[in-house]
Design a protein around this motif. Structure first.
Motif, PDB file in Angstrom:
ATOM      1  N   ARG A  20      48.867 -63.496   6.474  1.00 17.79           N
ATOM      2  CA  ARG A  20      48.985 -62.764   5.222  1.00 17.79           C
ATOM      3  C   ARG A  20      50.245 -61.891   5.264  1.00 17.79           C
ATOM      4  O   ARG A  20      50.526 -61.249   6.270  1.00 17.79           O
TER       5      ARG A  20
ATOM      6  N   ARG B 158      49.990 -62.019   0.049  1.00 18.62           N
ATOM      7  CA  ARG B 158      49.695 -63.441  -0.123  1.00 18.62           C
ATOM      8  C   ARG B 158      49.538 -64.132   1.218  1.00 18.62           C
ATOM      9  O   ARG B 158      50.085 -63.681   2.222  1.00 18.62           O
ATOM     10  N   GLN B 159      48.798 -65.208   1.195  1.00 12.69           N
ATOM     11  CA  GLN B 159      48.592 -65.991   2.409  1.00 12.69           C
ATOM     12  C   GLN B 159      48.665 -67.463   2.061  1.00 12.69           C
ATOM     13  O   GLN B 159      47.839 -67.971   1.287  1.00 12.69           O
ATOM     14  N   ALA B 160      49.639 -68.124   2.633  1.00 15.42           N
ATOM     15  CA  ALA B 160      49.805 -69.564   2.458  1.00 15.42           C
ATOM     16  C   ALA B 160      49.042 -70.277   3.571  1.00 15.42           C
ATOM     17  O   ALA B 160      48.747 -69.683   4.614  1.00 15.42           O
TER      18      ALA B 160
ATOM     19  N   LYS C 108      49.518 -69.845   7.529  1.00 18.48           N
ATOM     20  CA  LYS C 108      50.419 -68.706   7.730  1.00 18.48           C
ATOM     21  C   LYS C 108      49.629 -67.411   7.673  1.00 18.48           C
ATOM     22  O   LYS C 108      48.524 -67.358   7.141  1.00 18.48           O
TER      23      LYS C 108
ATOM     24  N   THR D 275      49.572 -71.808  -7.412  1.00 18.35           N
ATOM     25  CA  THR D 275      50.146 -73.067  -6.958  1.00 18.35           C
ATOM     26  C   THR D 275      51.365 -73.390  -7.805  1.00 18.35           C
ATOM     27  O   THR D 275      51.269 -73.448  -9.039  1.00 18.35           O
TER      28      THR D 275
ATOM     29  N   THR E 186      53.640 -70.689  -3.330  1.00 18.84           N
ATOM     30  CA  THR E 186      52.258 -71.154  -3.341  1.00 18.84           C
ATOM     31  C   THR E 186      51.448 -70.459  -2.257  1.00 18.84           C
ATOM     32  O   THR E 186      51.824 -70.480  -1.084  1.00 18.84           O
ATOM     33  N   ALA E 187      50.344 -69.841  -2.659  1.00 19.67           N
ATOM     34  CA  ALA E 187      49.519 -69.074  -1.726  1.00 19.67           C
ATOM     35  C   ALA E 187      48.318 -68.521  -2.462  1.00 19.67           C
ATOM     36  O   ALA E 187      48.253 -68.576  -3.705  1.00 19.67           O
TER      37      ALA E 187
ATOM     38  N   TYR F  39      46.839 -65.110  -3.478  1.00 23.99           N
ATOM     39  CA  TYR F  39      47.358 -63.756  -3.670  1.00 23.99           C
ATOM     40  C   TYR F  39      46.190 -62.771  -3.684  1.00 23.99           C
ATOM     41  O   TYR F  39      45.215 -62.955  -4.435  1.00 23.99           O
TER      42      TYR F  39
ATOM     43  N   GLN G  15      44.314 -67.989  -6.464  1.00 26.76           N
ATOM     44  CA  GLN G  15      45.225 -69.059  -6.036  1.00 26.76           C
ATOM     45  C   GLN G  15      46.396 -69.185  -7.012  1.00 26.76           C
ATOM     46  O   GLN G  15      46.203 -69.280  -8.226  1.00 26.76           O
TER      47      GLN G  15
END
Length: 115
Positions: free
Chosen positions: A45, A38-40, A43, A112, A90-91, A93, A110
Motif C-alpha cells: 500500500r 492505494r494498493q496494486a 505491491k 481500473t 490501477t489499484a 484505493y 477499485q
C-alpha cells in the motif's frame, strides 16, 4: 465507532477521469489528516495524497499534476479528483483518516484503468 465510506471507483480508459469521495462518520470530529492510499496487486500500500484540516496537501510524485485532493471539513468528507489516468494507476484505493494517533480506513474502492 468510526466509519469511512468510499465511492466513485470504476473502470475508465487511459486518459480518462474519476472522482473518489470518502465520508467519515461516527465518533470522529474533524480528523487532523485525511487522505488516499492505494494498493496494486502484489505491491505494498502506498500514499497517494493527504490533506490536513488546515489545508496542507501532500502528493506522491507519481500523481502530481494529475490528481487533486480536497476536503469539506463541515461534512468530514475528502475527495480525490483523478485526471489523465494511466494503467499504472490501477489499484484499490483506500480512504484514511488520522486523528489522536489513530488511523481509520475505508473498505477500499477499485479503480481500473484499461482500454
Amino acid at each position: 465507532q468510526v466509519q469511512l465510506v468510499e465511492s466513485g471507483g470504476g473502470l475508465v480508459q487511459p486518459g480518462g477521469s474519476l472522482r473518489l469521495s470518502c465520508a467519515a462518520s461516527g465518533s470522529i470530529s474533524r480528523p487532523n489528516v485525511m487522505g488516499w492510499y492505494r494498493q496494486a496487486p502484489r505491491k505494498e500500500r502506498e500514499l497517494v495524497a493527504t490533506i490536513t484540516s488546515g489545508g496542507t496537501i501532500n502528493y506522491a510524485d507519481s500523481v502530481k499534476g494529475r490528481f487533486t485532493i480536497s476536503r469539506d471539513n463541515a461534512k468530514n468528507t475528502v475527495y480525490l479528483q483523478m485526471n489523465s489516468l494511466k494503467p499504472g494507476d490501477t489499484a484499490v484505493y483506500y480512504c484514511n483518516a488520522h486523528t489522536l494517533d489513530i488511523d481509520y480506513w475505508g473498505q477500499g474502492t477499485q479503480v481500473t484503468v484499461s482500454s
